[in-house]
Design an enzyme around this catalytic site. Structure first.
Site, short mmCIF file in Angstrom:
data_model
loop_
_atom_site.label_atom_id
_atom_site.label_comp_id
_atom_site.label_asym_id
_atom_site.label_seq_id
_atom_site.Cartn_x
_atom_site.Cartn_y
_atom_site.Cartn_z
N ASP A 126 -6.83 19.39 -4.39
CA ASP A 126 -7.13 18.59 -3.20
C ASP A 126 -8.45 17.88 -3.48
OD1 ASP A 126 -8.02 17.55 -0.79
OD2 ASP A 126 -7.13 19.19 0.38
N VAL A 127 -8.42 16.55 -3.53
CA VAL A 127 -9.62 15.82 -3.96
C VAL A 127 -10.79 15.95 -2.99
CG1 VAL A 127 -8.42 14.09 -5.35
CG2 VAL A 127 -8.84 13.63 -2.91
N ASN A 187 -7.56 7.76 -7.35
CA ASN A 187 -6.45 7.03 -6.71
C ASN A 187 -5.96 7.70 -5.43
OD1 ASN A 187 -3.78 5.35 -6.71
ND2 ASN A 187 -3.13 7.51 -6.77
N TYR A 239 -8.91 3.84 7.62
CA TYR A 239 -8.46 3.39 6.29
C TYR A 239 -9.31 2.21 5.83
CZ TYR A 239 -5.24 2.14 2.51
OH TYR A 239 -4.68 1.86 1.28
N LYS A 298 -11.83 2.25 2.56
CA LYS A 298 -11.54 1.38 1.42
C LYS A 298 -12.69 0.40 1.19
CE LYS A 298 -7.77 3.28 0.10
NZ LYS A 298 -7.71 3.94 -1.21
N ILE A 355 2.18 -2.66 -1.99
CA ILE A 355 2.93 -2.07 -3.11
C ILE A 355 4.00 -1.14 -2.56
CG2 ILE A 355 2.74 -0.77 -5.28
CD1 ILE A 355 1.05 -3.42 -5.17
N THR A 383 5.76 1.93 -2.35
CA THR A 383 5.56 3.34 -2.74
C THR A 383 6.00 4.22 -1.56
OG1 THR A 383 3.37 3.57 -1.74
CG2 THR A 383 3.43 2.68 -3.98
N THR A 419 4.14 3.21 1.69
CA THR A 419 4.60 2.05 2.47
C THR A 419 6.06 2.23 2.91
OG1 THR A 419 4.92 0.97 0.33
CG2 THR A 419 2.99 0.31 1.59
P1 NAP Z 1 1.41 7.65 -1.82
O1 NAP Z 1 2.74 7.17 -2.26
O2 NAP Z 1 1.28 8.23 -0.46
O3 NAP Z 1 0.84 8.69 -2.90
C1 NAP Z 1 -0.41 9.27 -2.68
C2 NAP Z 1 -0.65 10.39 -3.67
O4 NAP Z 1 -1.91 10.98 -3.34
C3 NAP Z 1 0.38 11.47 -3.62
O5 NAP Z 1 0.65 11.93 -4.93
C4 NAP Z 1 -0.29 12.58 -2.80
O6 NAP Z 1 0.27 13.80 -3.19
C5 NAP Z 1 -1.74 12.41 -3.22
N1 NAP Z 1 -2.71 12.94 -2.27
C6 NAP Z 1 -2.79 12.72 -0.94
N2 NAP Z 1 -3.81 13.42 -0.41
C7 NAP Z 1 -4.40 14.08 -1.44
C8 NAP Z 1 -5.50 14.96 -1.55
N3 NAP Z 1 -6.19 15.34 -0.47
N4 NAP Z 1 -5.82 15.43 -2.77
C9 NAP Z 1 -5.12 15.08 -3.87
N5 NAP Z 1 -4.06 14.25 -3.84
C10 NAP Z 1 -3.71 13.77 -2.63
O7 NAP Z 1 0.33 6.46 -1.90
P2 NAP Z 1 0.31 5.13 -2.82
O8 NAP Z 1 0.90 4.03 -2.05
O9 NAP Z 1 0.77 5.45 -4.18
O10 NAP Z 1 -1.28 4.86 -2.81
C11 NAP Z 1 -2.12 5.30 -3.86
C12 NAP Z 1 -3.50 4.70 -3.63
O11 NAP Z 1 -3.39 3.27 -3.57
C13 NAP Z 1 -4.15 5.13 -2.31
O12 NAP Z 1 -5.53 5.26 -2.49
C14 NAP Z 1 -3.84 3.94 -1.40
O13 NAP Z 1 -4.78 3.82 -0.36
C15 NAP Z 1 -3.95 2.80 -2.39
N6 NAP Z 1 -3.28 1.58 -1.97
C16 NAP Z 1 -1.93 1.58 -1.76
C17 NAP Z 1 -1.31 0.40 -1.38
C18 NAP Z 1 0.18 0.30 -1.13
O14 NAP Z 1 0.63 -0.74 -0.64
N7 NAP Z 1 0.97 1.33 -1.45
C19 NAP Z 1 -2.06 -0.76 -1.21
C20 NAP Z 1 -3.43 -0.71 -1.43
C21 NAP Z 1 -4.03 0.47 -1.82
P3 NAP Z 1 0.16 15.15 -2.30
O15 NAP Z 1 0.52 14.76 -0.90
O16 NAP Z 1 1.10 16.10 -2.96
O17 NAP Z 1 -1.25 15.59 -2.45
#
Ligand code: NAP
Length: 240
Positions: free
Chosen positions: A55-56, A82, A147, A151, A180, A182, A185
């Site tokens: 947990d980060v 990330n 958020y 950010k 993105i 994922t 979203t």
């Molecule tokens: P995601 O699909 O929700 O994946 C997030 C990852 O972070 C998961 O593996 C989750 O796994 C892990 N996580 C969450 N809380 C955590 C914690 N306390 N400690 C360690 N790991 C943790 O999100 P994503 O869309 O890939 O986003 C990744 C990054 O990109 C984030 O920082 C997000 O803000 C940023 N971002 C995303 C978008 C977009 O459109 N998707 C756009 C701009 C920025 P667990 O729940 O198992 O821990």
């Protein structure tokens, strides 16, 4: 396939989405990757990825992780902060608990990671940190106050770290994805997604792999004269 040969890297939030794509891409480029998320087990395609549960937002977990990596390899070349979570409430509806939860992961987690990694990078006079911010670190839509706050903080924490450690050989840059596709979203309201994609000049969602390409560049020696910069990968969103 050798842009990160023999580099030792940590990628957080790598259980799915952008972080998983970054971990796989780093390994394909030759890095030894410690990929973390909170779940106990994760399988990766590339044998160069080692999964650790973390947990980060926890200090002890960061210390144990960095100790393990440096203990085994004697160095840490790249850190990708990330892991991130989102809450959608505007200021007047946001609870203190939700505010603290988002700050703990997105902001405190990023700070803790940098704090544990930087001394080892200074010791070797080299290292690259990539902090994942967002287009919502530079611009805004309504709601999701915590958020946006975190950010924006990650964006400027990166610049501060870049300036502080530039002469020590440690580079720190922020990465700003647009929309993105994922799991994050995918669970959002369809009208929210349609709105953001509709506002994106290229008219589509980006892929996690398109963000991973940017992370590989920032972690590699190809970006050796780059620090304190923002790498925006957003289909043109912020150019408007
Ligand atoms: P995601 O699909 O929700 O994946 C997030 C990852 O972070 C998961 O593996 C989750 O796994 C892990 N996580 C969450 N809380 C955590 C914690 N306390 N400690 C360690 N790991 C943790 O999100 P994503 O869309 O890939 O986003 C990744 C990054 O990109 C984030 O920082 C997000 O803000 C940023 N971002 C995303 C978008 C977009 O459109 N998707 C756009 C701009 C920025 P667990 O729940 O198992 O821990």
């Amino acid at each position: 396939m050798n842009r990160l040969t023999d580099k030792i890297a940590i990628v957080t939030g790598a259980g799915r989405g952008i972080g998983r794509a970054i971990a796989e891409a780093f390994a394909r480029e030759g890095a030894v990757v410690y990929a973390t998320a909170r779940s106990q087990r994760q399988e990766f395609e590339h044998p160069g990825v080692r999964y650790r549960s973390q947990d980060v937002s926890g200090e002890a977990g960061w210390k144990a992780l960095v100790e393990e990596v440096v203990g085994e390899h004697d160095r840490l070349d790249a850190l990708v902060n990330n892991a991130g979570i989102i809450e959608y409430d505007p200021i007047d509806q946001l609870s203190l608990d939700d505010w603290n939860r988002v700050v703990a992961v997105n902001q405190t987690g990023t700070w803790l990671g940098m704090r544990e990694a930087i001394p080892h990078m200074i010791a070797r006079g080299t290292g690259s940190i990539v902090n994942v911010s967002s287009i919502w670190g530079n611009a805004a839509v309504g709601g999701a106050h915590a958020y946006h706050a975190t950010k924006g903080a990650v964006r400027n924490m990166s610049k501060n770290a870049a300036i502080t450690y530039a002469a020590s050989g440690v580079r720190v840059n922020s990465l700003h994805p647009g929309f993105i596709w994922t799991p994050l979203t995918q669970q959002q309201a369809p009208e929210v997604n349609e709105f953001v994609i509709g506002q994106t000049p290229m008219g589509r969602a980006g892929t996690p792999e398109e963000i991973a390409h940017g992370a590989v560049f920032l972690a590699s020696d190809e970006s050796s004269f780059m620090t304190g910069a923002e790498l925006v990968i957003d289909g043109g969103y912020l150019a408007q």
